[in-house]
Design an enzyme around this catalytic site. Structure first.
Site, PDB file in Angstrom:
ATOM      1  N   GLY A  24     -10.465  23.944  71.028  1.00 19.53           N
ATOM      2  CA  GLY A  24      -9.443  23.753  70.005  1.00 19.53           C
ATOM      3  C   GLY A  24      -9.799  24.484  68.718  1.00 19.53           C
ATOM      4  N   ASN A  46     -10.558  19.780  78.084  1.00 16.55           N
ATOM      5  CA  ASN A  46      -9.636  19.779  79.231  1.00 16.55           C
ATOM      6  C   ASN A  46      -8.449  20.702  78.996  1.00 16.55           C
ATOM      7  OD1 ASN A  46      -8.100  18.394  77.413  1.00 16.55           O
ATOM      8  ND2 ASN A  46      -7.600  16.672  78.767  1.00 16.55           N
ATOM      9  N   GLY A  50      -5.943  22.904  73.646  1.00 17.05           N
ATOM     10  CA  GLY A  50      -6.836  24.007  73.281  1.00 17.05           C
ATOM     11  C   GLY A  50      -6.575  25.233  74.130  1.00 17.05           C
ATOM     12  N   SER A  89      -9.241  15.555  70.817  1.00 17.69           N
ATOM     13  CA  SER A  89      -8.077  14.703  70.547  1.00 17.69           C
ATOM     14  C   SER A  89      -6.927  15.600  70.121  1.00 17.69           C
ATOM     15  CB  SER A  89      -8.352  13.727  69.388  1.00 17.69           C
ATOM     16  OG  SER A  89      -7.138  13.101  68.995  1.00 17.69           O
ATOM     17  N   GLY A 116     -21.555   6.033  75.082  1.00 22.93           N
ATOM     18  CA  GLY A 116     -22.450   5.655  76.184  1.00 22.93           C
ATOM     19  C   GLY A 116     -23.406   6.782  76.518  1.00 22.93           C
ATOM     20  N   TYR A 159      -1.973   7.771  67.048  1.00 22.67           N
ATOM     21  CA  TYR A 159      -3.077   8.603  66.548  1.00 22.67           C
ATOM     22  C   TYR A 159      -3.912   7.795  65.551  1.00 22.67           C
ATOM     23  CZ  TYR A 159      -5.280  12.745  64.326  1.00 22.67           C
ATOM     24  OH  TYR A 159      -6.150  13.681  63.822  1.00 22.67           O
ATOM     25  N   TYR A 173     -21.568   0.437  67.986  1.00 20.39           N
ATOM     26  CA  TYR A 173     -22.719   1.025  68.698  1.00 20.39           C
ATOM     27  C   TYR A 173     -23.896   1.246  67.738  1.00 20.39           C
ATOM     28  CZ  TYR A 173     -21.159   1.803  73.491  1.00 20.39           C
ATOM     29  OH  TYR A 173     -20.787   1.616  74.798  1.00 20.39           O
TER      30      TYR A 173
END
Ligand code: NAD
Ligand code: UDP
Length: 338
Positions: A24, A46, A50, A89, A116, A159, A173
């Site tokens: 992007g 993906n 982009g 995004s 993660g 968004y 986290y």
């Protein structure tokens, strides 16, 4: 997952960074910067909004690889990882209004996967948040302590709330797992490699001027924005990643303008003889936006260096250099919402 390019070898002393959304606008500029700084870069995308042409100049480099992957699916990266920058995004209102569920998923599931991964690899992670978390702000300029004014069920809510969730899970986290996290709240940024037809106002107005079309101002044009040149944005993000600061930081250029004045500026810059025409204001379009960058100045020693006149001249030259076919091309993406 599809990898492109020849087999790459990381030199053991090299810092390794994963950049999502790498094909992007901002992601590709970040790839350039990290390559320049001597990092090994894994670019992941993906390609939903982009384009590989934004990074194809890097494919032949030993220290660069591309992974075609949707970050809402489990992410596997072999070997060590030092840093993650999560920029995947949809970012333009036209894009996220067309693919609202994917926007929510990349902000929520995608961010969860990347946190993660960061935990597993003991990597530091920086996530791309946005001035949109302030919604249609009632405080002006916006500082990081303002909680925002967001319509959760309005069209932009997909968004805004995805990004608000992203900030919350990132801080969780950090607190629960001791993960090293960084949050950048990006204000409207412009530069080369933006899609001419993604609807964002800078490429929209310049594209219209270059095609000899009237400039479409939404509403009466009294709403304000503050535009940051991409090199300044990348510098702020780079400094934030390397800082030890875990709370959110605004990165943007405080030089504010109304959209009507901005249209007049583009007419002057391009010398077009087209005029301004007025279209309805989209629902929940924020009426004012200007970053308070006190925190960025104090913590990162950062402030923008490129003023709007200078930045717009560079971007205008870039869009002018595109082929006539690219200039005329209407949005070709046929988004699936599954
Ligand atoms: P962009 O649309 O040019 O880039 C986003 C990239 O993410 C695209 O290449 C797209 O294909 C990829 N992507 C989307 N969903 C994905 C998924 N599920 N898996 C893998 N890749 C996926 O937008 P941009 O302007 O470069 O924005 C990048 C980030 O910066 C976004 O997170 C955006 O919210 C944030 N941001 C940008 C601005 C700005 O002014 N440019 C302002 C605020 C925040
Ligand atoms: N805008 C406009 N004409 C256009 C595109 C956008 O007047 O052709 C306005 C839009 O309504 C908003 C501002 O320009 O007030 C910035 O829009 P953009 O989509 O670039 O980003 P936003 O800050 O709204 O996310």
């Amino acid at each position: 997952m599809l990898s492109l390019g020849k087999k790459k070898h990381t030199k053991s002393h090299m810092k390794k960074v994963l950049i999502t959304g790498a094909a992007g606008f901002l992601g590709s500029h970040l790839c350039d910067r990290f390559i320049k700084e001597g990092y090994y870069v894994i670019a992941m995308d993906n390609l939903i909004t982009g384009d590989l042409k934004n990074i194809e100049h890097l494919f032949s480099l030993e220290q660069f690889e591309f992974q075609h992957h949707d970050v809402t699916k489990f992410i596997h990266v072999p070997g060590k990882l030092d840093y993650i920058l999560h920029f995947a995004s949809p970012a333009s209102p036209i894009d996220y209004l067309k693919i609202p569920i994917k926007t929510l998923k990349v902000g929520a599931l995608g961010t969860h996967n990347l946190l993660g991964l960061a935990k597993e690899k003991k990597a530091r992670i920086l996530i791309a948040s946005t001035s949109e978390i302030y919604g249609d702000p009632l405080v002006h300029p916006q500082n990081e302590d303002y909680y925002g004014n967001v319509n959760t069920i309005g069209p932009r809510g997909v968004y805004d709330e995805a990004k608000r969730f992203q900030e919350s899970i990132t801080m969780a986290y950090h607190r629960i797992h001791g993960l090293e996290t960084r949050i950048v709240r990006i204000f409207n940024t412009y530069g080369s490699r933006m899609r001419l037809n993604d609807g964002r106002v800078v490429p929209a107005f310049i594209g219209q001027a270059l095609r000899g079309e009237d400039l479409t101002v939404f509403g009466d044009g009294s709403q304000t924005r503050s535009f940051c040149y991409v090199d300044d944005q990348v510098e702020g993000i780079y400094r934030l990643l390397l800082s030890d600061y875990a709370e959110p930081i605004n990165i943007g250029n405080p030089h504010e303008t109304t959209i009507k004045e901005f249209a007049e500026e583009i007419i002057k810059l391009t010398g077009t003889d087209q005029k301004i025409i007025y279209k309805p204001l989209p629902q929940d379009d924020p009426m004012q936006r200007q970053p308070d960058i006190t925190r960025a100045k104090e913590i990162l020693g950062w402030e923008p260096k490129v003023d709007r006149a200078e930045g717009l001249k560079i971007v205008y030259e870039y869009f002018k250099s595109l082929s006539p076919e690219e200039l005329q091309k209407k949005e070709h993406r046929n988004f699936s919402n599954r």
